[in-house]
Design an enzyme around this catalytic site. Sequence first.
Site, short mmCIF file in Angstrom:
data_model
loop_
_atom_site.label_atom_id
_atom_site.label_comp_id
_atom_site.label_asym_id
_atom_site.label_seq_id
_atom_site.Cartn_x
_atom_site.Cartn_y
_atom_site.Cartn_z
N THR A 1 -7.90 3.23 8.19
CA THR A 1 -9.34 2.41 8.57
C THR A 1 -9.28 2.15 9.61
O THR A 1 -7.96 1.31 10.22
CB THR A 1 -9.29 1.36 6.81
OG1 THR A 1 -9.03 2.64 5.85
CG2 THR A 1 -10.39 1.09 7.10
N ASN B 1 0.70 -1.01 -0.33
CA ASN B 1 -0.23 0.20 -0.57
C ASN B 1 1.11 1.54 0.23
O ASN B 1 1.63 1.38 0.97
CB ASN B 1 -0.77 0.12 1.81
CG ASN B 1 -1.72 1.56 1.08
OD1 ASN B 1 -1.59 2.02 1.05
ND2 ASN B 1 -3.17 1.03 1.68
N GLU C 1 -8.35 0.47 -2.93
CA GLU C 1 -9.68 0.95 -1.26
C GLU C 1 -10.79 1.81 -2.04
O GLU C 1 -9.74 2.67 -2.33
CB GLU C 1 -8.18 -0.08 0.05
CG GLU C 1 -7.49 -0.69 0.36
CD GLU C 1 -6.88 -0.34 1.03
OE1 GLU C 1 -6.96 0.51 1.50
OE2 GLU C 1 -6.08 -1.24 1.24
N HIS D 1 0.85 6.33 1.77
CA HIS D 1 2.02 7.10 2.75
C HIS D 1 2.95 7.52 2.20
O HIS D 1 3.36 8.51 2.62
CB HIS D 1 2.17 5.98 4.24
CG HIS D 1 0.22 6.51 5.22
ND1 HIS D 1 -0.08 7.04 5.01
CD2 HIS D 1 0.22 4.94 5.48
CE1 HIS D 1 -1.47 6.34 5.96
NE2 HIS D 1 -0.67 5.37 5.68
N ARG E 1 -9.66 8.49 -1.43
CA ARG E 1 -11.01 9.28 -0.56
C ARG E 1 -11.50 9.61 -0.95
O ARG E 1 -10.67 10.41 -1.66
CB ARG E 1 -9.59 8.97 0.76
CG ARG E 1 -9.10 7.77 1.33
CD ARG E 1 -8.31 8.59 2.96
NE ARG E 1 -8.89 8.63 4.16
CZ ARG E 1 -9.25 7.75 4.82
NH1 ARG E 1 -8.87 7.03 4.92
NH2 ARG E 1 -10.34 8.21 5.92
N HIS F 1 -3.79 -4.27 8.07
CA HIS F 1 -4.13 -3.57 8.85
C HIS F 1 -3.34 -3.80 9.67
O HIS F 1 -3.25 -5.01 11.07
CB HIS F 1 -5.26 -3.27 9.39
CG HIS F 1 -4.94 -1.89 10.38
ND1 HIS F 1 -5.68 -1.01 9.07
CD2 HIS F 1 -5.34 -1.82 11.35
CE1 HIS F 1 -5.40 0.03 10.59
NE2 HIS F 1 -5.16 0.17 11.73
N ARG G 1 -6.97 12.83 0.31
CA ARG G 1 -6.14 13.93 1.42
C ARG G 1 -4.99 12.75 1.12
O ARG G 1 -3.98 13.17 1.34
CB ARG G 1 -6.26 13.06 2.65
CG ARG G 1 -6.44 11.48 2.81
CD ARG G 1 -6.11 10.98 4.87
NE ARG G 1 -7.29 11.54 5.35
CZ ARG G 1 -8.01 10.82 5.97
NH1 ARG G 1 -7.43 10.05 7.57
NH2 ARG G 1 -8.85 11.17 6.71
N GLU H 1 -10.66 -9.21 3.31
CA GLU H 1 -9.38 -9.06 3.89
C GLU H 1 -10.32 -9.39 5.02
O GLU H 1 -10.98 -7.73 5.40
CB GLU H 1 -9.20 -7.90 2.89
CG GLU H 1 -7.66 -7.13 3.63
CD GLU H 1 -6.88 -5.96 2.97
OE1 GLU H 1 -6.80 -6.30 2.02
OE2 GLU H 1 -6.45 -4.93 4.08
N HIS I 1 -5.90 4.01 -1.95
CA HIS I 1 -7.14 4.03 -1.42
C HIS I 1 -6.85 5.49 -1.96
O HIS I 1 -6.71 6.12 -1.47
CB HIS I 1 -7.06 4.11 -0.23
CG HIS I 1 -8.47 4.23 0.79
ND1 HIS I 1 -8.69 4.05 2.29
CD2 HIS I 1 -9.03 4.55 0.41
CE1 HIS I 1 -9.77 4.35 2.78
NE2 HIS I 1 -9.94 4.98 1.69
N1 PXP Z 1 -5.49 -3.29 4.39
C1 PXP Z 1 -6.97 -2.47 3.92
C2 PXP Z 1 -8.27 -2.86 3.36
C3 PXP Z 1 -6.61 -0.98 4.55
O1 PXP Z 1 -7.21 0.15 4.85
C4 PXP Z 1 -4.98 -1.19 4.75
C5 PXP Z 1 -4.39 0.53 5.30
O2 PXP Z 1 -5.17 1.78 4.09
C6 PXP Z 1 -4.33 -1.20 5.27
C7 PXP Z 1 -4.42 -2.74 4.58
C8 PXP Z 1 -2.97 -1.13 4.65
O3 PXP Z 1 -1.87 -0.94 6.52
P1 PXP Z 1 -1.48 -0.18 7.41
O4 PXP Z 1 -1.10 0.52 6.49
O5 PXP Z 1 -1.60 -0.48 8.99
O6 PXP Z 1 -0.32 -1.18 6.74
#
Ligand code: PXP
Length: 243
Positions: A101, A7, A70, A10, A45, A191, A49, A151, A43
Amino acid sequence: MALLGVNIDHVATVRQARRTDEPDPIWAAAEAELGGADGITFHLREDRRHIGDRDAEVLRRTVAVKLNMEMAAADEIVAIAARLKPDQCTLVPERREELTTEGGLDVVRHRARVAATVARLKNEGIVVSAFIEPVADQIEASAAVGFDAIELWTGAYAHARTPKQRAGAVEVLRAGIALGHQVGLEVHGGHGLTYRNIAPIAALPGFGEFNIGHSIVSRAIFVGMREAVREMKRLLDLYAPRP
Ligand code: PXP
């Protein structure tokens, strides 16, 4: 061994801190692929953001591995997904005030709306996954409304404070995987997974994919995205369940 979706949100968060053009999440996706990522997750959003519309468009055109979007089941975002056609859409809950999330989508409560969104996306040939807590009624409802995959939210495990809580969370996930498979779903996890806590989760049989963001982007600050992804892939391989 489970697939690794990286992901990259960030990376865009850092860019947006200055509203400039670097670091570019598109570059991050390319570097993640070179490090062995099996998928790129982003994601889009509603408040944009971090990832923006341009990012989503360019990712669709440039990512060669599985692209996982996402998103909330919101009309505007669903229309964008239907046009972009990522390989997979993961429906998540979204609140503007949240940091990230938090918890899973309540498929039971929002059943009709979620079912309509799943049908629309599947009609475009997109694989649809539900980001849910590992509880039986949410898993069963996800199968009933037509999701291809779930998931499982690994937050309870990631946030556990004691070894007992952690072990309990692992067992809840184990049961969630079993029920998911029983009702015909592919099972992913995500997550709060990090280099330090991934081992017991990677060792659980039945997870087909992990989506990991914050920890990999954090590690990439020190070693680069390519190496950060390689390191996580190595851990997934090291702890993968052996037959
Ligand atoms: N899976 C989903 C559905 C998420 O919303 C997120 C956070 O955006 C992640 C995985 C990744 O989570 P983390 O950044 O805590 O690894």
